[in-house]
Design an enzyme around this catalytic site. Structure first.
Site, PDB file in Angstrom:
ATOM      1  N   ASP A   1       0.807  -1.221   0.000  1.00 42.30           N
ATOM      2  CA  ASP A   1       0.000   0.000   0.000  1.00 42.30           C
ATOM      3  C   ASP A   1       0.842   1.273   0.000  1.00 42.30           C
ATOM      4  O   ASP A   1       2.013   1.263   0.375  1.00 42.30           O
ATOM      5  CB  ASP A   1      -0.898   0.034   1.246  1.00 42.30           C
ATOM      6  CG  ASP A   1      -2.113  -0.867   1.117  1.00 42.30           C
ATOM      7  OD1 ASP A   1      -2.138  -1.712   0.202  1.00 42.30           O
ATOM      8  OD2 ASP A   1      -3.034  -0.725   1.945  1.00 42.30           O
TER       9      ASP A   1
ATOM     10  N   HIS B   1       3.904  -2.640   3.009  1.00 40.72           N
ATOM     11  CA  HIS B   1       4.131  -1.292   2.483  1.00 40.72           C
ATOM     12  C   HIS B   1       5.527  -1.199   1.870  1.00 40.72           C
ATOM     13  O   HIS B   1       6.507  -1.562   2.523  1.00 40.72           O
ATOM     14  CB  HIS B   1       3.998  -0.243   3.602  1.00 40.72           C
ATOM     15  CG  HIS B   1       2.654  -0.261   4.270  1.00 40.72           C
ATOM     16  ND1 HIS B   1       2.345  -1.153   5.280  1.00 40.72           N
ATOM     17  CD2 HIS B   1       1.534   0.498   4.059  1.00 40.72           C
ATOM     18  CE1 HIS B   1       1.097  -0.948   5.666  1.00 40.72           C
ATOM     19  NE2 HIS B   1       0.579   0.046   4.951  1.00 40.72           N
TER      20      HIS B   1
END
Length: 253
Positions: free
Chosen positions: A59, A203
């Site tokens: 993300d 991430h």
């Protein structure tokens, strides 16, 4: 309206506790964006009914370490899904172009990461559309999946996602990389929550995640996992635009 509206109301309530020219005889070369689209279209089909699949999702990117992460994924023939923020797509388009070219999946994670449940529908639409446009400009493809920022969603979010023809993709578990920022802990947590057809939240802006990825990928593969795109994992779910999948563990309580 999505068939999952009722469950989304419950999800939204609990989610607030989560942290977040050559010669004429020669062929004409394809434009870069066309080449990227062709590469994605020709990506080898994966059957997760036959394979032990797992989808690593990243993300908030593309982050500044995305190039190193892509090197690792390429080395180990692994695929991933990147839920991108439009603001970073705009500032780092080369990474997005490479992701598409190398067969990874591009998802929409808004433009500037607001909580979709606290802004007006037109603002949600703007966040999604600006990111669609940025990704299309960078890579020649448009995301087909939406991950709302913070995993926060409600009826309004579902209705807007349906307008864009997108299901909303959450996760089965997280690596907690944003919290620990410790390579050993990220590896330990990811292995602990790994399961067949799992969708893991990570991430690519967390350096420790990118640093540990070579050993993590090797270990997952040694345990029989095939690292695939989210679309491979959800293929059998028959998700409709506006649906949410999966409901993370604990959210239903």
């Amino acid at each position: 309206m999505s068939r999952q509206i009722v469950s989304l109301l419950a999800i939204a309530t609990v989610a607030v506790t989560l942290t977040p020219t050559a010669a004429s005889a020669a062929p004409t070369p394809k434009a870069p964006v066309q080449a990227a689209a062709v590469a994605q279209a020709k990506a080898k089909a994966v059957d997760c009914a036959q394979l032990k699949c797992i989808a690593l999702t990243f993300d908030d990117g593309p982050g500044k370490y995305a190039g190193t992460l892509l090197d690792t994924l390429k080395k180990y023939n692994a695929k991933a899904t990147f839920f991108l923020e439009g603001q970073y797509v705009k500032s780092r388009p080369a990474f997005v172009k490479r992701m598409a070219k190398e067969g990874h999946e591009l998802g929409n994670h808004s433009y500037s990461h607001p909580n979709f449940t606290t802004i007006e529908p037109d603002a949600v639409k703007n966040e999604i559309q600006k990111t669609q446009d940025a990704v299309k400009k960078a890579a020649g493809v448009e995301p087909k999946l939406l991950r709302p920022p913070y995993g926060m969603l409600d009826v309004q979010t579902s209705e807007v996602a349906a307008e864009f023809g997108m299901p909303m993709i959450l996760w089965t578990a997280g690596s907690r990389d944003w919290a620990t920022k410790n390579s050993a802990e990220i590896k330990k947590q990811t292995l602990a929550v790994a399961k067949r057809d799992g969708i893991i939240l990570m991430h690519d802006w967390v350096k420790q995640t990118v640093d540990v990825m070579p050993s993590l990928v090797k270990l997952l593969q040694s345990r029989g996992y095939t690292l695939v795109k989210v679309s491979d994992v959800i293929k059998s779910q028959n998700l409709q635009p506006g649906d949410a999948f999966p409901v993370p563990e604990g959210w239903e309580n």
